[in-house]
Scaffold this motif. Sequence first.
Motif, PDB file in Angstrom:
ATOM      1  N   LEU A   1       0.816  -1.215   0.000  1.00  0.00           N
ATOM      2  CA  LEU A   1       0.000   0.000   0.000  1.00  0.00           C
ATOM      3  C   LEU A   1       0.851   1.267   0.000  1.00  0.00           C
ATOM      4  O   LEU A   1       1.797   1.391   0.783  1.00  0.00           O
ATOM      5  CB  LEU A   1      -0.910   0.023   1.226  1.00  0.00           C
ATOM      6  CG  LEU A   1      -1.863  -1.156   1.385  1.00  0.00           C
ATOM      7  CD1 LEU A   1      -2.609  -1.043   2.716  1.00  0.00           C
ATOM      8  CD2 LEU A   1      -2.822  -1.254   0.217  1.00  0.00           C
TER       9      LEU A   1
ATOM     10  N   THR B   1     -10.467   1.518   0.207  1.00  0.00           N
ATOM     11  CA  THR B   1     -10.560   1.690  -1.240  1.00  0.00           C
ATOM     12  C   THR B   1      -9.174   1.996  -1.790  1.00  0.00           C
ATOM     13  O   THR B   1      -8.486   2.874  -1.274  1.00  0.00           O
ATOM     14  CB  THR B   1     -11.516   2.842  -1.586  1.00  0.00           C
ATOM     15  OG1 THR B   1     -12.782   2.574  -0.984  1.00  0.00           O
ATOM     16  CG2 THR B   1     -11.690   2.981  -3.086  1.00  0.00           C
ATOM     17  N   VAL B   2      -8.783   1.258  -2.830  1.00  0.00           N
ATOM     18  CA  VAL B   2      -7.478   1.455  -3.455  1.00  0.00           C
ATOM     19  C   VAL B   2      -7.642   1.574  -4.966  1.00  0.00           C
ATOM     20  O   VAL B   2      -8.662   1.171  -5.528  1.00  0.00           O
ATOM     21  CB  VAL B   2      -6.500   0.301  -3.133  1.00  0.00           C
ATOM     22  CG1 VAL B   2      -6.234   0.196  -1.644  1.00  0.00           C
ATOM     23  CG2 VAL B   2      -7.003  -1.029  -3.689  1.00  0.00           C
TER      24      VAL B   2
ATOM     25  N   TRP C   1      -0.482  -0.566  -4.904  1.00  0.00           N
ATOM     26  CA  TRP C   1      -1.813  -0.011  -4.657  1.00  0.00           C
ATOM     27  C   TRP C   1      -1.723   1.319  -3.931  1.00  0.00           C
ATOM     28  O   TRP C   1      -0.962   1.472  -2.994  1.00  0.00           O
ATOM     29  CB  TRP C   1      -2.660  -0.985  -3.826  1.00  0.00           C
ATOM     30  CG  TRP C   1      -2.751  -2.325  -4.458  1.00  0.00           C
ATOM     31  CD1 TRP C   1      -2.073  -3.461  -4.105  1.00  0.00           C
ATOM     32  CD2 TRP C   1      -3.546  -2.682  -5.585  1.00  0.00           C
ATOM     33  NE1 TRP C   1      -2.392  -4.488  -4.940  1.00  0.00           N
ATOM     34  CE2 TRP C   1      -3.304  -4.039  -5.867  1.00  0.00           C
ATOM     35  CE3 TRP C   1      -4.439  -1.986  -6.394  1.00  0.00           C
ATOM     36  CZ2 TRP C   1      -3.927  -4.715  -6.910  1.00  0.00           C
ATOM     37  CZ3 TRP C   1      -5.057  -2.667  -7.434  1.00  0.00           C
ATOM     38  CH2 TRP C   1      -4.806  -4.012  -7.677  1.00  0.00           C
ATOM     39  N   ILE C   2      -2.562   2.273  -4.336  1.00  0.00           N
ATOM     40  CA  ILE C   2      -2.657   3.581  -3.688  1.00  0.00           C
ATOM     41  C   ILE C   2      -3.969   3.617  -2.912  1.00  0.00           C
ATOM     42  O   ILE C   2      -5.038   3.381  -3.487  1.00  0.00           O
ATOM     43  CB  ILE C   2      -2.638   4.722  -4.728  1.00  0.00           C
ATOM     44  CG1 ILE C   2      -1.304   4.731  -5.469  1.00  0.00           C
ATOM     45  CG2 ILE C   2      -2.905   6.072  -4.057  1.00  0.00           C
ATOM     46  CD1 ILE C   2      -1.260   5.696  -6.638  1.00  0.00           C
ATOM     47  N   VAL C   3      -3.895   3.913  -1.628  1.00  0.00           N
ATOM     48  CA  VAL C   3      -5.097   3.982  -0.796  1.00  0.00           C
ATOM     49  C   VAL C   3      -5.793   5.318  -1.038  1.00  0.00           C
ATOM     50  O   VAL C   3      -5.186   6.374  -0.953  1.00  0.00           O
ATOM     51  CB  VAL C   3      -4.760   3.817   0.702  1.00  0.00           C
ATOM     52  CG1 VAL C   3      -6.013   3.972   1.555  1.00  0.00           C
ATOM     53  CG2 VAL C   3      -4.097   2.469   0.950  1.00  0.00           C
TER      54      VAL C   3
ATOM     55  N   TYR D   1      -7.944   5.268   5.696  1.00  0.00           N
ATOM     56  CA  TYR D   1      -6.705   5.430   6.461  1.00  0.00           C
ATOM     57  C   TYR D   1      -6.898   5.134   7.954  1.00  0.00           C
ATOM     58  O   TYR D   1      -6.018   4.543   8.580  1.00  0.00           O
ATOM     59  CB  TYR D   1      -6.116   6.824   6.250  1.00  0.00           C
ATOM     60  CG  TYR D   1      -5.523   6.979   4.873  1.00  0.00           C
ATOM     61  CD1 TYR D   1      -4.242   6.527   4.607  1.00  0.00           C
ATOM     62  CD2 TYR D   1      -6.248   7.539   3.828  1.00  0.00           C
ATOM     63  CE1 TYR D   1      -3.683   6.641   3.350  1.00  0.00           C
ATOM     64  CE2 TYR D   1      -5.705   7.665   2.562  1.00  0.00           C
ATOM     65  CZ  TYR D   1      -4.425   7.213   2.319  1.00  0.00           C
ATOM     66  OH  TYR D   1      -3.876   7.318   1.073  1.00  0.00           O
TER      67      TYR D   1
ATOM     68  N   ALA E   1      -9.553  -4.796   0.712  1.00  0.00           N
ATOM     69  CA  ALA E   1      -9.557  -3.586  -0.108  1.00  0.00           C
ATOM     70  C   ALA E   1     -10.457  -3.772  -1.322  1.00  0.00           C
ATOM     71  O   ALA E   1     -10.476  -4.839  -1.930  1.00  0.00           O
ATOM     72  CB  ALA E   1      -8.142  -3.244  -0.559  1.00  0.00           C
TER      73      ALA E   1
ATOM     74  N   VAL F   1     -11.002  -2.397  -5.078  1.00  0.00           N
ATOM     75  CA  VAL F   1     -10.202  -1.751  -6.120  1.00  0.00           C
ATOM     76  C   VAL F   1     -11.113  -0.997  -7.070  1.00  0.00           C
ATOM     77  O   VAL F   1     -12.063  -1.564  -7.604  1.00  0.00           O
ATOM     78  CB  VAL F   1      -9.382  -2.789  -6.917  1.00  0.00           C
ATOM     79  CG1 VAL F   1      -8.585  -2.102  -8.019  1.00  0.00           C
ATOM     80  CG2 VAL F   1      -8.473  -3.568  -5.994  1.00  0.00           C
TER      81      VAL F   1
END
Length: 172
Positions: free
Chosen positions: A26, A58-59, A69-71, A75, A91, A93
């Motif tokens: 992440l 959510t990524v 993966w970017i969140v 958080y 998560a 996507v």
Amino acid sequence: VIVLYDRFMNNTNNVTKALELEWHQLQLPYQSLRIRTEAAKRRLMLSIHEHGLLTPVTVIPAKDAGSPWIVIDGYLRIEALKELGHDLVSATVWDIDAPDALLKAWRYNASRPWEQLEEANLIQELITLHSYSQAQLAKQLGKSASWVSYRLQLLNELPEFVRTAIHQGILS
């Protein structure tokens, strides 16, 4: 990636994938957009301990060579899961780019409503890093140009120590 399955969402043809991801997969570039208090984290930790993670984070896929993966959202859930000693996070996507994902997260805000300062942070992020104009954002957010301008004034006129205190949950 341990589990992968497809499902359709919101009567669209966009396919959303759900994954079980490890922490090192992440990237967390947008964690400063939302306010996270210790009290909220404790409540969430208790809920996760009793019921499990009810809403996945959510990524979006990362485009660079770093973590895959970017969140976008979740958080606080990530912090709570880490403190509880979980190695994996569920998560969802979204296969869209970061600006669209941030706007979608704001529109559908499944976890909790956005505070005014959080909205200001989101707008500033989209203007600064993703080259949106205030007029474009007003249209995308379904708000007036003055609403966007007011949110940005919060960032420009509140002293840094006040914004930090709000972000840390010391001030409401």
